[in-house]
Design a protein around this motif. Structure first.
Motif, PDB file in Angstrom:
ATOM      1  N   ARG A  16       0.825  -1.205   0.000  1.00  0.00           N
ATOM      2  CA  ARG A  16       0.000   0.000   0.000  1.00  0.00           C
ATOM      3  C   ARG A  16       0.861   1.257   0.000  1.00  0.00           C
ATOM      4  NH1 ARG A  16      -4.385  -0.946   4.611  1.00  0.00           N
ATOM      5  NH2 ARG A  16      -2.912  -2.554   5.280  1.00  0.00           N
ATOM      6  N   PHE A  17       2.002   1.193   0.711  1.00  0.00           N
ATOM      7  CA  PHE A  17       2.935   2.314   0.674  1.00  0.00           C
ATOM      8  C   PHE A  17       3.525   2.475  -0.727  1.00  0.00           C
ATOM      9  CE2 PHE A  17       3.168   2.426   5.373  1.00  0.00           C
ATOM     10  CZ  PHE A  17       3.094   3.812   5.534  1.00  0.00           C
ATOM     11  N   GLN A  18       3.787   1.383  -1.406  1.00  0.00           N
ATOM     12  CA  GLN A  18       4.291   1.452  -2.780  1.00  0.00           C
ATOM     13  C   GLN A  18       3.277   2.131  -3.691  1.00  0.00           C
ATOM     14  OE1 GLN A  18       5.500  -2.380  -4.234  1.00  0.00           O
ATOM     15  NE2 GLN A  18       7.111  -2.650  -2.710  1.00  0.00           N
ATOM     16  N   THR A  19       2.015   1.781  -3.506  1.00  0.00           N
ATOM     17  CA  THR A  19       0.964   2.422  -4.300  1.00  0.00           C
ATOM     18  C   THR A  19       0.902   3.915  -4.000  1.00  0.00           C
ATOM     19  OG1 THR A  19      -0.336   0.375  -4.277  1.00  0.00           O
ATOM     20  CG2 THR A  19      -1.489   2.398  -4.870  1.00  0.00           C
ATOM     21  N   PHE A  20       1.027   4.267  -2.723  1.00  0.00           N
ATOM     22  CA  PHE A  20       1.024   5.680  -2.335  1.00  0.00           C
ATOM     23  C   PHE A  20       2.194   6.420  -2.973  1.00  0.00           C
ATOM     24  CE2 PHE A  20       2.680   8.939   0.584  1.00  0.00           C
ATOM     25  CZ  PHE A  20       1.622   9.836   0.582  1.00  0.00           C
ATOM     26  N   TYR A  21       3.388   5.813  -2.925  1.00  0.00           N
ATOM     27  CA  TYR A  21       4.558   6.434  -3.535  1.00  0.00           C
ATOM     28  C   TYR A  21       4.378   6.576  -5.040  1.00  0.00           C
ATOM     29  CZ  TYR A  21       6.890   5.519   0.922  1.00  0.00           C
ATOM     30  OH  TYR A  21       7.232   5.497   2.240  1.00  0.00           O
ATOM     31  N   LEU A  22       3.735   5.601  -5.668  1.00  0.00           N
ATOM     32  CA  LEU A  22       3.492   5.665  -7.103  1.00  0.00           C
ATOM     33  C   LEU A  22       2.551   6.821  -7.437  1.00  0.00           C
ATOM     34  CD1 LEU A  22       3.964   4.352  -9.870  1.00  0.00           C
ATOM     35  CD2 LEU A  22       1.964   2.909  -9.440  1.00  0.00           C
ATOM     36  N   ILE A  23       1.523   7.027  -6.623  1.00  0.00           N
ATOM     37  CA  ILE A  23       0.603   8.152  -6.830  1.00  0.00           C
ATOM     38  C   ILE A  23       1.337   9.484  -6.692  1.00  0.00           C
ATOM     39  CG2 ILE A  23      -1.416   9.355  -5.895  1.00  0.00           C
ATOM     40  CD1 ILE A  23      -2.536   6.627  -5.094  1.00  0.00           C
ATOM     41  N   VAL A  24       2.164   9.592  -5.644  1.00  0.00           N
ATOM     42  CA  VAL A  24       2.950  10.815  -5.434  1.00  0.00           C
ATOM     43  C   VAL A  24       3.882  11.061  -6.617  1.00  0.00           C
ATOM     44  CG1 VAL A  24       4.699  11.919  -3.986  1.00  0.00           C
ATOM     45  CG2 VAL A  24       2.811  10.680  -2.924  1.00  0.00           C
ATOM     46  N   LEU A  25       4.516   9.994  -7.102  1.00  0.00           N
ATOM     47  CA  LEU A  25       5.411  10.117  -8.254  1.00  0.00           C
ATOM     48  C   LEU A  25       4.643  10.547  -9.500  1.00  0.00           C
ATOM     49  CD1 LEU A  25       8.220   9.739  -9.487  1.00  0.00           C
ATOM     50  CD2 LEU A  25       7.653   7.339  -9.884  1.00  0.00           C
ATOM     51  N   GLY A  26       3.446   9.963  -9.698  1.00  0.00           N
ATOM     52  CA  GLY A  26       2.630  10.343 -10.853  1.00  0.00           C
ATOM     53  C   GLY A  26       2.224  11.805 -10.812  1.00  0.00           C
ATOM     54  N   VAL A  27       1.803  12.281  -9.647  1.00  0.00           N
ATOM     55  CA  VAL A  27       1.427  13.694  -9.489  1.00  0.00           C
ATOM     56  C   VAL A  27       2.636  14.586  -9.731  1.00  0.00           C
ATOM     57  CG1 VAL A  27       0.632  15.442  -7.859  1.00  0.00           C
ATOM     58  CG2 VAL A  27      -0.472  13.200  -7.918  1.00  0.00           C
ATOM     59  N   THR A  28       3.786  14.195  -9.183  1.00  0.00           N
ATOM     60  CA  THR A  28       5.004  14.996  -9.340  1.00  0.00           C
ATOM     61  C   THR A  28       5.406  15.120 -10.798  1.00  0.00           C
ATOM     62  OG1 THR A  28       5.779  14.244  -7.160  1.00  0.00           O
ATOM     63  CG2 THR A  28       7.411  15.208  -8.643  1.00  0.00           C
ATOM     64  N   VAL A  29       5.378  14.008 -11.526  1.00  0.00           N
ATOM     65  CA  VAL A  29       5.720  14.032 -12.956  1.00  0.00           C
ATOM     66  C   VAL A  29       4.741  14.921 -13.716  1.00  0.00           C
ATOM     67  CG1 VAL A  29       5.817  12.640 -15.061  1.00  0.00           C
ATOM     68  CG2 VAL A  29       6.845  11.785 -12.944  1.00  0.00           C
ATOM     69  N   ASN A  30       3.452  14.782 -13.442  1.00  0.00           N
ATOM     70  CA  ASN A  30       2.446  15.606 -14.110  1.00  0.00           C
ATOM     71  C   ASN A  30       2.689  17.091 -13.869  1.00  0.00           C
ATOM     72  OD1 ASN A  30       1.058  13.441 -15.186  1.00  0.00           O
ATOM     73  ND2 ASN A  30      -0.486  13.386 -13.578  1.00  0.00           N
ATOM     74  N   VAL A  31       2.898  17.447 -12.610  1.00  0.00           N
ATOM     75  CA  VAL A  31       3.046  18.858 -12.247  1.00  0.00           C
ATOM     76  C   VAL A  31       4.330  19.450 -12.825  1.00  0.00           C
ATOM     77  CG1 VAL A  31       3.331  20.466 -10.323  1.00  0.00           C
ATOM     78  CG2 VAL A  31       1.642  18.635 -10.168  1.00  0.00           C
ATOM     79  N   LEU A  32       5.438  18.722 -12.705  1.00  0.00           N
ATOM     80  CA  LEU A  32       6.715  19.234 -13.206  1.00  0.00           C
ATOM     81  C   LEU A  32       6.682  19.442 -14.719  1.00  0.00           C
ATOM     82  CD1 LEU A  32       9.368  17.242 -11.122  1.00  0.00           C
ATOM     83  CD2 LEU A  32       8.673  19.633 -10.875  1.00  0.00           C
ATOM     84  N   LEU A  33       6.159  18.460 -15.451  1.00  0.00           N
ATOM     85  CA  LEU A  33       6.077  18.603 -16.907  1.00  0.00           C
ATOM     86  C   LEU A  33       5.122  19.734 -17.299  1.00  0.00           C
ATOM     87  CD1 LEU A  33       6.060  14.880 -18.096  1.00  0.00           C
ATOM     88  CD2 LEU A  33       7.912  16.539 -18.278  1.00  0.00           C
TER      89      LEU A  33
END
Length: 307
Positions: A16-33
């Protein structure tokens, strides 16, 4: 026995923590790009790359929709209209979850068709939102290209807007699907399946098991699985619709108040520079009256400064 249960609990928490980290990573990539494209003035925001990737890897609506909504919420701090596209980004998550539940990103032909239909849908919705909220006055690279294309082909502005948006969206969605395809080839299947196992806290059924279970239910028109899926989809869409409707209402109220304030300012300034005794002559004789041209230029400059 207790040791085995503890290991299972720790494993589920870790997943579940991996899924949470994946969501955070997805948001970060979206926002930065998105921020990078925004600063450079490019029409490609790439705000759905993380959304599509998270939705495809986890295969769950909650993870994908959460990534989409949080992305648009954060992007609205540097580009306010982003919040109005949260519903569209959430639709990408729903469509991706639907696609991975039936097909695979490793099937190139179907993936290209998925990107194509996703781009068509996105172009239509984007064009309606852009034209409905901003009209034809949106000062952006897309609007400039739309006007150029419309003038060159004599196509109506709205059709030109759809076509230009489709080209932009197909490039973005195509790149997103390509990235997911590469990930699915690089990352082992056992690792990808672990996300689904961590979310649902059980081993996902194999295709053989699913086929066997479905063979037992020929007499059932609406299975529990389908009804549960429908409830989740409808609930998720309703939440996003409410959020988007609230955002649009706030936008229109703010725009109305802003326009009224500008109108009051323009009227006040205009009343101070216009010779009220000459208004009747201006109306009756037009440009032939002395001072008409100067007054017209002043009013035009006031109108431009207010806009």
């Amino acid at each position: 026995m207790k040791h085995s249960v503890d290991n299972s609990v720790h494993k589920n928490v870790g997943l579940r923590f991996q899924t949470f980290y994946l969501i955070v990573l997805g948001v970060t990539v979206n926002v930065l790009l998105s921020y990078l494209m925004y600063r450079r003035g490019l029409p490609l925001f790439f705000s759905s790359i993380g959304t599509i990737t998270v939705s495809a890897v986890t295969g769950t609506l909650f993870s994908g929709i959460l990534t989409a909504v949080v992305t648009n919420l954060v992007c609205s701090f540097f580009y306010e209209p982003s919040i109005y596209f949260a519903l569209l980004n959430a639709c990408f998550a729903i469509a991706t979850v639907w696609y991975v539940s039936r097909y695979s990103f490793k099937k190139i032909g179907k993936t290209v068709l998925f990107a194509f239909f996703l781009s068509v849908f996105s172009a239509l919705v984007l064009s309606v939102i852009q034209l409905g909220i901003f009209g034809e006055s949106l000062d952006s690279l897309i609007s400039q290209n739309v006007r150029t294309f419309s003038a060159a082909t004599n196509f109506p502005y709205f059709l030109s807007l759809i076509f230009v948006n489709f080209l932009v969206q197909f490039l973005e969605k195509g790149f997103s699907c390509l990235l997911v395809t590469v990930l699915f080839y690089i990352v082992p299947d056992s690792k990808l399946n672990s996300f689904a196992a961590g979310v649902w806290k059980q081993r996902p059924l194999t295709k053989k098991e699913m086929k066997q279970i479905n063979s037992w239910r020929h007499d059932i028109k609406h299975s529990m699985r389908n009804r549960t899926t429908q409830v989740i989809v409808v609930s998720s869409v309703m939440i996003v619709v409410v959020m988007s409707w609230t955002g649009l209402s706030l936008f229109f109220n703010a725009s109305r108040e802003n326009s009224m304030q500008k109108a009051r300012t323009v009227a006040k300034v205009a009343s101070e520079i216009i010779d009220t005794e000459m208004v009747d002559d201006y109306i009756k004789y037009g440009r032939e009256v002395r001072g008409y041209k100067e007054t017209e230029e002043l009013l035009y400059k006031i109108w431009l400064s207010a806009g």
